[in-house]
Structure formats: C-alpha cells, structure tokens
Design a protein around this motif. Structure first.
Motif, short mmCIF file in Angstrom:
data_model
loop_
_atom_site.label_atom_id
_atom_site.label_comp_id
_atom_site.label_asym_id
_atom_site.label_seq_id
_atom_site.Cartn_x
_atom_site.Cartn_y
_atom_site.Cartn_z
N GLY A 161 -77.30 -27.30 21.57
CA GLY A 161 -76.30 -28.13 22.22
C GLY A 161 -76.74 -28.79 23.51
O GLY A 161 -77.66 -28.35 24.20
N ASP A 162 -76.05 -29.92 23.83
CA ASP A 162 -76.37 -30.66 25.05
C ASP A 162 -75.15 -31.34 25.68
O ASP A 162 -75.29 -32.25 26.48
N ARG A 163 -73.94 -30.87 25.33
CA ARG A 163 -72.74 -31.55 25.79
C ARG A 163 -71.96 -30.73 26.81
O ARG A 163 -71.74 -29.54 26.63
N PHE A 164 -71.54 -31.40 27.88
CA PHE A 164 -70.65 -30.84 28.89
C PHE A 164 -69.50 -31.84 29.08
O PHE A 164 -69.68 -32.85 29.75
N SER A 165 -68.35 -31.58 28.50
CA SER A 165 -67.21 -32.49 28.66
C SER A 165 -66.55 -32.26 30.02
O SER A 165 -66.39 -31.12 30.46
N LEU A 166 -66.15 -33.35 30.67
CA LEU A 166 -65.53 -33.30 31.99
C LEU A 166 -64.11 -33.84 31.91
O LEU A 166 -63.78 -34.65 31.03
N GLY A 167 -63.25 -33.40 32.84
CA GLY A 167 -61.89 -33.93 32.86
C GLY A 167 -61.11 -33.51 34.07
O GLY A 167 -61.21 -32.37 34.54
N GLU A 168 -60.32 -34.44 34.60
CA GLU A 168 -59.42 -34.15 35.72
C GLU A 168 -58.17 -33.41 35.22
O GLU A 168 -57.68 -33.69 34.11
N ARG B 116 -59.30 -29.61 44.27
CA ARG B 116 -60.74 -29.86 44.33
C ARG B 116 -61.38 -29.87 42.94
O ARG B 116 -62.53 -30.27 42.79
N VAL B 117 -60.65 -29.41 41.93
CA VAL B 117 -61.28 -29.02 40.67
C VAL B 117 -61.45 -30.19 39.71
O VAL B 117 -60.55 -31.01 39.51
N LEU B 118 -62.60 -30.20 39.08
CA LEU B 118 -62.90 -31.04 37.92
C LEU B 118 -63.24 -30.09 36.78
O LEU B 118 -64.14 -29.25 36.91
N GLY B 119 -62.51 -30.19 35.67
CA GLY B 119 -62.77 -29.30 34.55
C GLY B 119 -64.06 -29.63 33.83
O GLY B 119 -64.49 -30.79 33.79
N CYS B 120 -64.69 -28.62 33.24
CA CYS B 120 -65.94 -28.82 32.51
C CYS B 120 -65.99 -27.83 31.35
O CYS B 120 -65.77 -26.63 31.54
N ILE B 121 -66.28 -28.35 30.16
CA ILE B 121 -66.39 -27.50 28.97
C ILE B 121 -67.86 -27.39 28.59
O ILE B 121 -68.55 -28.40 28.42
N SER C 299 -61.41 -40.39 37.30
CA SER C 299 -61.67 -40.51 38.72
C SER C 299 -63.11 -40.93 39.00
O SER C 299 -63.99 -40.81 38.15
N GLU C 300 -63.32 -41.37 40.22
CA GLU C 300 -64.67 -41.72 40.66
C GLU C 300 -65.57 -40.49 40.67
O GLU C 300 -66.74 -40.55 40.27
N ARG C 301 -65.02 -39.35 41.10
CA ARG C 301 -65.85 -38.15 41.17
C ARG C 301 -66.27 -37.68 39.77
O ARG C 301 -67.38 -37.19 39.59
N VAL D 81 -66.09 -38.06 29.81
CA VAL D 81 -64.92 -37.75 30.65
C VAL D 81 -63.69 -37.86 29.77
O VAL D 81 -63.38 -38.92 29.24
N ARG D 82 -62.99 -36.76 29.60
CA ARG D 82 -61.86 -36.67 28.68
C ARG D 82 -60.51 -36.79 29.40
O ARG D 82 -60.32 -36.15 30.45
N PRO D 83 -59.56 -37.54 28.85
CA PRO D 83 -58.25 -37.63 29.48
C PRO D 83 -57.38 -36.39 29.26
O PRO D 83 -56.43 -36.15 30.00
#
Length: 325
Positions: free
Chosen positions: A162-169, A139-144, A175-177, A194-196
């Motif tokens: 700051g204003d950045r929230f990096s996301l990654g599967e 279920r998880v999507l990572g977020c920094i 992904s679409e989500r 969205v980071r690989p």
C-alpha cells in the motif's frame, strides 16, 4: 514546511523515510529506545518493493528538542496517546496542524459532526476528555492509513503493502492545510486524496480492523486464514454487519459491501495484524479504539452488537492473561 512524525514506528518510519528522501520538507522524527539510537547512528533504512534506501531525518527523543512544527503526524497506537498528549505541547505553535493517523475511532470524531451527538467525547479512547483539551479538534486533520509495514529490527522499516493516506477535515471542507500536506505526501510518492467525508473512510478502514485484528489475536491466524477459512470468515462478517448498523445510525454511508471489504483484507495475504504482532511481543493492544468503541457507540445509538460484545470479552481476557491490557 516542518513536519514532525510523533511515534516513528512502522508507519511513521515509512512516512518519514519517503518525505526525507524527497528533501522538500524538514522532517523530524520522535522515537525512543533502540529504534531511536539506531536511526541516530545509521540513518533510517527503508526496504520497499525489493529496494533498500537510507535517509537521515532529524531524530530526537522529545518534543522540546524538535520545537514548533507546521504539521505533527501522530502515528502512535491509540492507547499510547493519552499518556503523551501533554508531552507533545512544545510541538504546537499557533498554526500547527495535528494529523491524526491513529487507528480506530479518534478522540475528535464528533467534532463539527452536525446532529444530536456533535462535540460528544468518545469515552473508549478519551475517557476523561484530556485529549480533547490537550490536542483540540480544531487543530486536527484526519488521516487514514492504508499501507502495511513492520520494524524487523531497530532503525529498519519493511514496507510490504500500500501507498495511500487519505486526508480530511472534520467539517468536510477542502482546506489549505489539507491541500498543502496532500501535495507534500504526493511529492514523496504516496497517494494522498483529500476526502469530504473522512468519517465514512474511517469506518471502512475500521470495518475490517474491528474484526480481523481481534480474531487474529485470539487465534494466531494471519489475514489470509481469517478471511478464507469459512467459520472465521462468518464471525468476521457478523461483527462487521453489527458495526455497519452502528455506523449508519451515525450517518455514515458505506461505498462498498461487507464481502468486498473482507476481500480487500484477503488481498493483503499472509500478514500478521498489528494486534497479533503486539500480543506476540507482549505489548498493549488497541482493543478499545478498534472494538471497545464499537460496543460503546452501539449503546449510544441503541443497536445490538452481540458478536462484537462476545469477542471483546474474549479479547480482553486474552490480553489480561498475556499481560497486554
């Protein structure tokens, strides 16, 4: 889109306020105590860049009141998560995405990480595997988290940096989500790439926190002092180089060098780290997620970490004496 912020303290409150202000998502925050009461009575006040605004996201005390969500953003301190994982279940529908915005190495770290440690549990943050089962990594999507904020009084968020929230599967896919959440955050005024290779970014964030936070708790110093005073900076650097060797043994690659990362911490200025704030308020500190896990993983990959071990021992003693561990 339904987004629930579970643990709407400083960072969760910042995200909730900006998402609610945009009005394109149905935002629910789950909080407790005076903070919840103040938000319910007066709305959520955000102070950012000298400007004040008030939004009124839906504010509730329990997951049952909130109901199933599209995204659940977890912004709790890492040590709080095992105690509430079961309470979060009413939020989780068949397609709900859990956005792990928790500091340090997360419980899902080794999920779909190709290699000898794939699907290994991280004992420092998930000692009995309960998080893995209750909040399954699928279920998880990572977020920094990069912004700095605090709660000066109940119902008020003070955003300082700051204003950045990096996301990654976990598997590195786009992904679409991930794309949908990124678009929602960007629309609210954040940067949300969205980071690989989200684990590389987890380590770059943790790289500073594993040193800055413990040393601030042990000394009472703010970030500008820790990064600028020669002896403290040397201890930081030693801890960070030990952690880098551990991370690289796990396949992580650092895009910046240690001195640039320390300089990044210095840019934040005279900021009290979250660990120092917790200590001063008599709250449990994120010791295991930020530093205990480094020692655990050092043992896993057979790398020495003498400075990290020493600081961890001092920090645990400091926390026990203060009643925060």
């Amino acid at each position: 889109m339904k987004i629930c912020i579970y643990g709407a303290g400083a960072i969760g409150g910042l995200m909730a306020a900006k998402l609610a202000a945009k009005g394109e998502t149905e935002v629910t925050v789950i909080a407790r105590g005076p903070h919840l009461a103040a938000m319910q009575a007066n709305g959520l006040k955000l102070i950012s860049e000298g400007e004040e605004s008030i939004t009124r996201p839906r504010c509730v005390a329990t997951a049952e009141e909130a109901g199933p969500q599209d995204y659940v953003l977890i912004t709790l301190k890492a040590h709080s998560l095992p105690g509430v994982a079961q309470q979060m279940q009413p939020l989780l529908g068949p397609e709900t995405t859990i956005v792990s915005a928790v500091n340090g190495i997360p419980w899902w770290y080794f999920y779909k990480l190709a290699g000898p440690y794939e699907d290994r549990r991280v004992a420092s943050v998930d000692p009995d595997g309960a998080l893995w089962e209750a909040l399954h990594p699928s279920r998880v999507l990572g977020c920094i988290i990069y912004p700095a904020a605090d709660v000066p009084e109940p119902g008020v968020i003070n955003h300082t940096y700051g204003d950045r929230f990096s996301l990654g599967e976990p598997d590195g896919s786009r992904s679409e989500r991930a794309s949908r959440l990124s678009a929602a955050l960007v629309s609210a005024g954040f940067k949300a790439p969205v980071r690989p290779k989200i684990r590389d970014e987890i380590w770059v964030k943790l790289w500073g926190n594993l040193a800055f936070n413990p040393l601030s708790a042990l000394t009472g110093a703010t970030l500008d002092v820790i990064t600028g005073e020669g002896e403290l900076r040397a201890v930081c650097r030693a801890m960070m180089l030990e952690a880098q060797a551990v991370a690289e043994a796990l396949g992580v690659r650092f895009a910046i060098d240690v001195d640039k990362r320390i300089a990044g911490g210095a840019e934040v200025g005279a900021h009290k780290t979250s660990m120092l704030q917790d200590l001063e308020r008599g709250r449990p500190m994120e010791i295991d997620a930020l530093l205990g896990v480094i020692v655990e993983l050092a043992g896993l990959v057979d790398r020495p970490a003498p400075t990290c071990r020493t600081v961890l021992a001092l920090l645990r003693t400091r926390a026990r004496l203060a009643g925060c561990y």
